[in-house]
Design an enzyme around this catalytic site. Structure first.
Site, PDB file in Angstrom:
ATOM      1  N   GLU A  31       0.896  -1.111   0.112  1.00  0.00           N
ATOM      2  CA  GLU A  31      -0.168   0.004   0.044  1.00  0.00           C
ATOM      3  C   GLU A  31       0.818   1.266  -0.151  1.00  0.00           C
ATOM      4  O   GLU A  31       2.117   1.411   0.909  1.00  0.00           O
ATOM      5  CB  GLU A  31      -0.792   0.027   1.404  1.00  0.00           C
ATOM      6  CG  GLU A  31      -1.758   1.116   1.209  1.00  0.00           C
ATOM      7  CD  GLU A  31      -2.946   1.116   2.372  1.00  0.00           C
ATOM      8  OE1 GLU A  31      -2.852   0.376   3.368  1.00  0.00           O
ATOM      9  OE2 GLU A  31      -3.640   2.320   2.402  1.00  0.00           O
ATOM     10  N   ARG A 256       5.566 -13.204   9.363  1.00  0.00           N
ATOM     11  CA  ARG A 256       6.264 -12.045   9.152  1.00  0.00           C
ATOM     12  C   ARG A 256       7.606 -11.939   9.582  1.00  0.00           C
ATOM     13  O   ARG A 256       7.929 -12.838  10.547  1.00  0.00           O
ATOM     14  CB  ARG A 256       5.640 -11.017   9.840  1.00  0.00           C
ATOM     15  CG  ARG A 256       4.174 -10.532   9.550  1.00  0.00           C
ATOM     16  CD  ARG A 256       3.577  -9.478  10.668  1.00  0.00           C
ATOM     17  NE  ARG A 256       4.078  -8.036  10.242  1.00  0.00           N
ATOM     18  CZ  ARG A 256       3.188  -7.544   9.483  1.00  0.00           C
ATOM     19  NH1 ARG A 256       2.331  -8.129   8.499  1.00  0.00           N
ATOM     20  NH2 ARG A 256       3.647  -6.130   9.126  1.00  0.00           N
ATOM     21  N   LYS A 266       4.459   0.455  10.175  1.00  0.00           N
ATOM     22  CA  LYS A 266       4.540   1.702   9.400  1.00  0.00           C
ATOM     23  C   LYS A 266       3.812   3.008  10.129  1.00  0.00           C
ATOM     24  O   LYS A 266       4.483   4.024   9.845  1.00  0.00           O
ATOM     25  CB  LYS A 266       3.525   1.059   8.068  1.00  0.00           C
ATOM     26  CG  LYS A 266       4.491   1.688   6.747  1.00  0.00           C
ATOM     27  CD  LYS A 266       3.443   1.750   5.698  1.00  0.00           C
ATOM     28  CE  LYS A 266       3.408   0.263   4.928  1.00  0.00           C
ATOM     29  NZ  LYS A 266       2.562   0.092   3.894  1.00  0.00           N
TER      30      LYS A 266
END
Ligand code: ATP
Ligand code: MG
Length: 552
Positions: A31, A256, A266
């Site tokens: 994104e 992850r 983020k």
């Protein structure tokens, strides 16, 4: 990636052998709401690596369905970072290019009685959703007729409703054991300009609806994502199925990447940037790809590190020393050796002829003799490291102290004869003598000394700035922040995360360019900072020290 160490590879191999698939298409779907971090590198390495291995294709797709947080700056930085890591995408796509198709698929769901417009607020929808132990409750609008839903959805698109006034929900199962299937919201009203589609849309698809459609539209075969999406997989499959997508991607989750003492969210990284705790997304303390690059990490080191962390379902944090290990490994043979004094103390060699300067030969990299030799001036005045002198040393201190002799790397033995102090009692200069017989490289064996110091010749030394880094926030502080009632992680930012020192480097470094990397004797690997090399003073970022406790 190493053979046999990867369950994703096994699944794909089987799909190809059984004829379920005849090609492999993966995607990396960031994104564009921030810069990429080292966690993303894992996703990049896996997606591009797998496609490469099976002669497939990888799409770089911007998952840009949330206009409020997205920006062209992020799109540009992400492209730059993926390319810098060494990967080439076959296709470049934007999810926003599919807004028409997504809208049409939503209309199809409505027509099939599989979606409805709901007037409940987001808070009410959350309340009605139930919990892990209690089923959800139907919205009073769940029974709306198809015609009414079509009419209202069209009016949503036309901008007749305010943000939050109406949403479109998938009609699945309010009592499902999987909460994701309790009629998830798939479209929301958001009167916001989009970086790609401008003001064309005022309704935007939700991630859980958009993502499977994006994958299917692009013919992605294996949609590789992190394990927090495991619970969403039934919804992912429902969307592909009920929207009647011709192509059926398969979602596979992996763990992850987390690294100790490394903030990887983020949201938190953005806060550090926006509130000025760091010098932008590429501050060398940031775990962003651009931060690591500016600190001096190489793409090779990052790739090797990520591959060594393996692919599994687990996501325990790896030791930060592991990342450091791989950059040392990569730079060991590449980086020229040099000497720099970070905190200078002047030494006058009283028996060295005044006005004389001799040039000494030194290997550029003893581990890689092909790199040749460099010349270092030596004269009566040099700088040594302030911490390499102690007036009253403890036992086993082998550096300079009154009466002690040490070796100067590449030069001579010197002996400390006198200590000069200023009016405050601070040591400002050492007077030493040298022994011409002990010149490095002449095979002198007359006596031994235990300490070897680095130094630079004082009249020709170039001024330099050295920046040393520590973690921005340590795990124990992050935990304390989480447990605190009135403090956030920002209150725990490490005040010593950046130390700046003014020192000197060898004059043969005058042509060092931004991003050039060196190993400074005893101090570690350093990178010439690309942002702050102005005038004639270079700024060096310490990439990593020389010591490591890490064993593979
Ligand atoms: P963050 O949680 O830090 O905001 P994100 O997952 O929201 O990250 P995206 O831009 O959506 O960021 O991520 C793009 C891809 O990178 C996704 O497929 C995501 O799963 C993957 N990814 C993000 N962080 C990691 C990580 N730490 N390890 C492995 N893959 C990751
Ligand atoms: Mg995300």
């Amino acid at each position: 990636m190493e053979e046999n160490s990867n369950f994703i590879r096994s699944i794909i191999k089987e799909d190809l052998e059984s004829g379920k698939r005849d090609t492999v298409v993966t995607r990396f779907p960031p994104e564009p709401n921030g810069y990429l971090h080292i966690g993303h590198a894992k996703s990049i390495v896996i997606n591009f690596g797998i496609a490469d291995e099976f002669k497939g294709q990888t799409t770089l797709r911007f998952d840009d369905t949330n206009p409020l947080k997205e920006d062209q700056e992020y799109v540009d930085s992400i492209k730059n970072d993926v390319a810098w890591l060494g990967y080439e995408w076959e296709n470049l796509r934007f999810a926003s290019d599919y807004f028409d198709e997504m809208y049409n698929r939503a209309v199809l769901l409505i027509k099939k009685g599989k979606a409805y417009v709901d007037d409940l607020s987001i808070e009410e929808i959350r309340e009605y959703r139930g919990t892990l132990t209690e089923p959800g409750k139907d919205s009073p609008y769940r029974g709306r007729a198809v015609e009414e839903n079509l009419y209202l959805f069209e009016r949503m698109r036309k901008g007749e409703f305010q943000n939050g006034e109406k949403v479109l929900r998938a009609k699945i199962d309010m009592s499902s054991g999987n909460i994701n299937l309790r009629d998830p919201v798939i479209y929301r009203v958001s009167h916001a300009s989009h970086h790609n589609t401008g003001d064309k849309w005022c309704i935007y698809p939700m991630y859980a609806f958009a993502h499977p459609l994006e994958d299917a539209i692009e013919g992605v075969t294996h949609s590789l994502c992190t394990t927090e999406f495991e619970e969403q997989r039934p919804l992912y499959n429902w969307v592909v199925e009920e929207c009647e997508m011709p192509s059926k991607p398969q979602q596979i989750e992996f763990g992850r990447l987390n690294i100790e003492n490394t903030v990887m969210s983020k949201r938190k990284l953005r806060q550090l940037v926006e509130e000025g705790y760091v010098d932008g997304w590429d501050d060398p303390r940031m775990p962003t790809i651009s931060g690591l690059r500016r600190k001096g990490y190489t793409p090779e080191a990052i790739r090797e590190f990520v591959q060594a962390t393996g692919v599994s379902k687990g996501s325990g944090a790896v030791d930060e020393a592991m990342l450091e290990h791989f950059v040392r490994e990569d730079l060991k043979l590449k980086a020229p050796r040099t000497m720099g004094v970070l905190d200078p103390l002047k030494v006058v060699i009283t028996n060295y002829p005044e006005g004389q300067v001799e040039m000494l030969d030194a290997e550029i990299n003893p581990e890689n003799p092909e790199m040749g030799t460099r010349q270092i001036p030596f004269s009566r005045e040099i700088y040594v490291e302030r911490e390499d002198f102690m007036e009253n040393p403890p036992k086993k201190y082998f550096r300079l102290f009154p009466g002690n002799e040490v070796r100067l790397k590449h030069a001579y033995f010197i002996k400390c004869e006198e200590v000069i102090k200023d009016e405050n009692g601070e040591v400002v200069e050492l007077r030493c003598t040298y022994d011409p017989e002990t010149k490095s490289g002449t095979g002198f064996t007359g006596r031994k000394v235990k300490g070897t110091l680095h130094w630079v010749e004082a009249t020709q030394a170039l001024p330099a700035e050295f920046r040393l880094y520590e973690p921005l926030i340590r795990d124990e502080d992050l935990k304390a922040a989480d447990e605190s009632e009135d403090k956030t992680f920002i209150d725990f930012v490490n005040a010593d995360s950046l130390t700046i020192q003014q020192g000197f480097i060898e004059p043969n470094m005058k042509d060092a360019k931004p991003q050039d990397k060196f190993q400074f004797f005893r101090h570690g690997y350093f990178n010439v900072d690309p942002k702050h090399t102005t005038g004639d003073k270079a700024v060096f970022n310490r990439i990593v020290s020389l010591k490591s406790s890490f064993k593979l």
